[in-house]
Design an enzyme around this catalytic site. Sequence first.
Site, short mmCIF file in Angstrom:
data_model
loop_
_atom_site.label_atom_id
_atom_site.label_comp_id
_atom_site.label_asym_id
_atom_site.label_seq_id
_atom_site.Cartn_x
_atom_site.Cartn_y
_atom_site.Cartn_z
N ARG A 27 -0.47 -9.26 13.90
CA ARG A 27 -0.40 -7.86 13.43
C ARG A 27 -1.43 -7.64 12.32
O ARG A 27 -2.11 -6.62 12.28
CB ARG A 27 1.01 -7.60 12.91
CG ARG A 27 1.33 -6.14 12.77
CD ARG A 27 2.81 -5.95 12.60
NE ARG A 27 3.21 -5.81 11.23
CZ ARG A 27 4.39 -6.19 10.74
NH1 ARG A 27 5.27 -6.76 11.50
NH2 ARG A 27 4.68 -5.99 9.49
N ARG B 63 11.02 -12.33 5.33
CA ARG B 63 12.13 -11.38 5.28
C ARG B 63 13.28 -11.81 6.20
O ARG B 63 13.06 -12.14 7.37
CB ARG B 63 11.60 -10.02 5.71
CG ARG B 63 12.51 -8.88 5.38
CD ARG B 63 11.75 -7.62 5.35
NE ARG B 63 11.22 -7.31 6.68
CZ ARG B 63 11.02 -6.08 7.12
NH1 ARG B 63 11.31 -5.06 6.36
NH2 ARG B 63 10.52 -5.87 8.31
N ARG C 54 -8.22 5.01 9.61
CA ARG C 54 -8.18 3.64 10.10
C ARG C 54 -9.42 3.32 10.93
O ARG C 54 -9.63 2.18 11.30
CB ARG C 54 -6.94 3.44 10.94
CG ARG C 54 -5.68 3.15 10.09
CD ARG C 54 -4.73 2.47 10.94
NE ARG C 54 -3.50 1.90 10.65
CZ ARG C 54 -2.37 2.40 10.22
NH1 ARG C 54 -2.31 3.61 9.79
NH2 ARG C 54 -1.28 1.70 10.17
N LYS D 277 0.82 -1.21 0.00
CA LYS D 277 0.00 0.00 0.00
C LYS D 277 0.86 1.27 0.00
O LYS D 277 0.59 2.21 -0.76
CB LYS D 277 -0.91 -0.03 1.24
CG LYS D 277 -1.84 1.12 1.39
CD LYS D 277 -2.92 0.79 2.40
CE LYS D 277 -2.36 0.38 3.76
NZ LYS D 277 -1.85 1.50 4.54
N ARG E 166 13.83 -10.85 12.10
CA ARG E 166 13.35 -10.00 13.19
C ARG E 166 12.19 -10.67 13.88
O ARG E 166 11.36 -11.31 13.22
CB ARG E 166 12.87 -8.66 12.61
CG ARG E 166 13.94 -7.63 12.50
CD ARG E 166 13.46 -6.40 11.79
NE ARG E 166 12.06 -6.07 12.07
CZ ARG E 166 11.45 -4.98 11.63
NH1 ARG E 166 12.12 -4.13 10.88
NH2 ARG E 166 10.19 -4.75 11.89
P1 AMP Z 1 2.00 2.82 9.69
O1 AMP Z 1 3.32 3.31 9.21
O2 AMP Z 1 0.85 3.30 8.85
O3 AMP Z 1 1.96 1.33 9.93
O4 AMP Z 1 1.76 3.49 11.13
C1 AMP Z 1 2.65 3.26 12.21
C2 AMP Z 1 1.91 3.48 13.52
O5 AMP Z 1 1.44 4.84 13.62
C3 AMP Z 1 0.67 2.63 13.70
O6 AMP Z 1 0.97 1.34 14.21
C4 AMP Z 1 -0.13 3.46 14.70
O7 AMP Z 1 0.40 3.34 16.00
C5 AMP Z 1 0.16 4.88 14.22
N1 AMP Z 1 -0.82 5.32 13.19
C6 AMP Z 1 -0.57 5.63 11.88
N2 AMP Z 1 -1.69 6.04 11.26
C7 AMP Z 1 -2.69 5.96 12.18
C8 AMP Z 1 -4.09 6.22 12.14
N3 AMP Z 1 -4.70 6.64 11.02
N4 AMP Z 1 -4.80 6.04 13.29
C9 AMP Z 1 -4.21 5.65 14.42
N5 AMP Z 1 -2.90 5.36 14.53
C10 AMP Z 1 -2.12 5.52 13.42
#
Ligand code: AMP
Length: 223
Positions: A171, A127, A88, A13, A160
């Site tokens: 996850r 990975r 989200r 994505k 990892r």
């Molecule tokens: P990502 O890089 O999109 O996987 O985001 C990393 C982390 O940031 C996630 O695991 C959440 O803790 C937080 N995060 C990113 N986007 C959101 C969102 N739209 N709502 C809530 N938490 C977010």
Amino acid sequence: MYLILLGPPGTGKGTQAKLIAERLGLLHIATGDLFREAVQQGSELGARVKAYMDRGELVPDELTIATLMERLLQPDAQAGVVFDGYPRTLQQARALDDALVSAGRVADAALHITAPDDEIVQRLSGRWLCPNCGQIYHEVHRPPKEDRRCDDCGGELAQRDDDKADVVRARLERQRPPEELLEHYRAQGRLVDIDGSQEVGAVTRDLLAAIEQMRSESAPKRA
Ligand code: AMP
């Protein structure tokens, strides 16, 4: 143009969001990146979000929405945006709808990139890293020449903890877009499913075709 990319982790994505933004001259906004930058800069926002991120939990809606809105009001966001990792939750989607409507705009499409769970798990859990030189391998897509040995430095490859299959499954369950979020965009007639199990170029092609289709369908309504 305002585009929303939805999908679980491991469907490419983020890569697609960047490609599409570049292709269409839109700003790429990833809330995960905004939060990671804040943590790196040691800002007040960073201090507030760090614990949630470390635990792999969602940052509370209020804070996430405020962060997104601040970014959305910057001048470089006015020509259009590809949203990646936002919304989200249903509440986040509603906040974005309201902000766009009050600016006389609308989300043009919510593109949902999908792939079978087993394939996502295989992608994310395949990975392997070289702890010596940092080189990254993948069991299927980029295997080392010799089993579990780094091609570059001969180091023994390691996995990892959070790339291990059972952790990846957990996850995936937590980070899958909730059904009510998909339903929100489906009810608006803006949700399009895209097959993310294809190679990168084919996914980009399908995304661009779906965007074009959405735009042509909504054009007469706006005129
Ligand atoms: P990502 O890089 O999109 O996987 O985001 C990393 C982390 O940031 C996630 O695991 C959440 O803790 C937080 N995060 C990113 N986007 C959101 C969102 N739209 N709502 C809530 N938490 C977010």
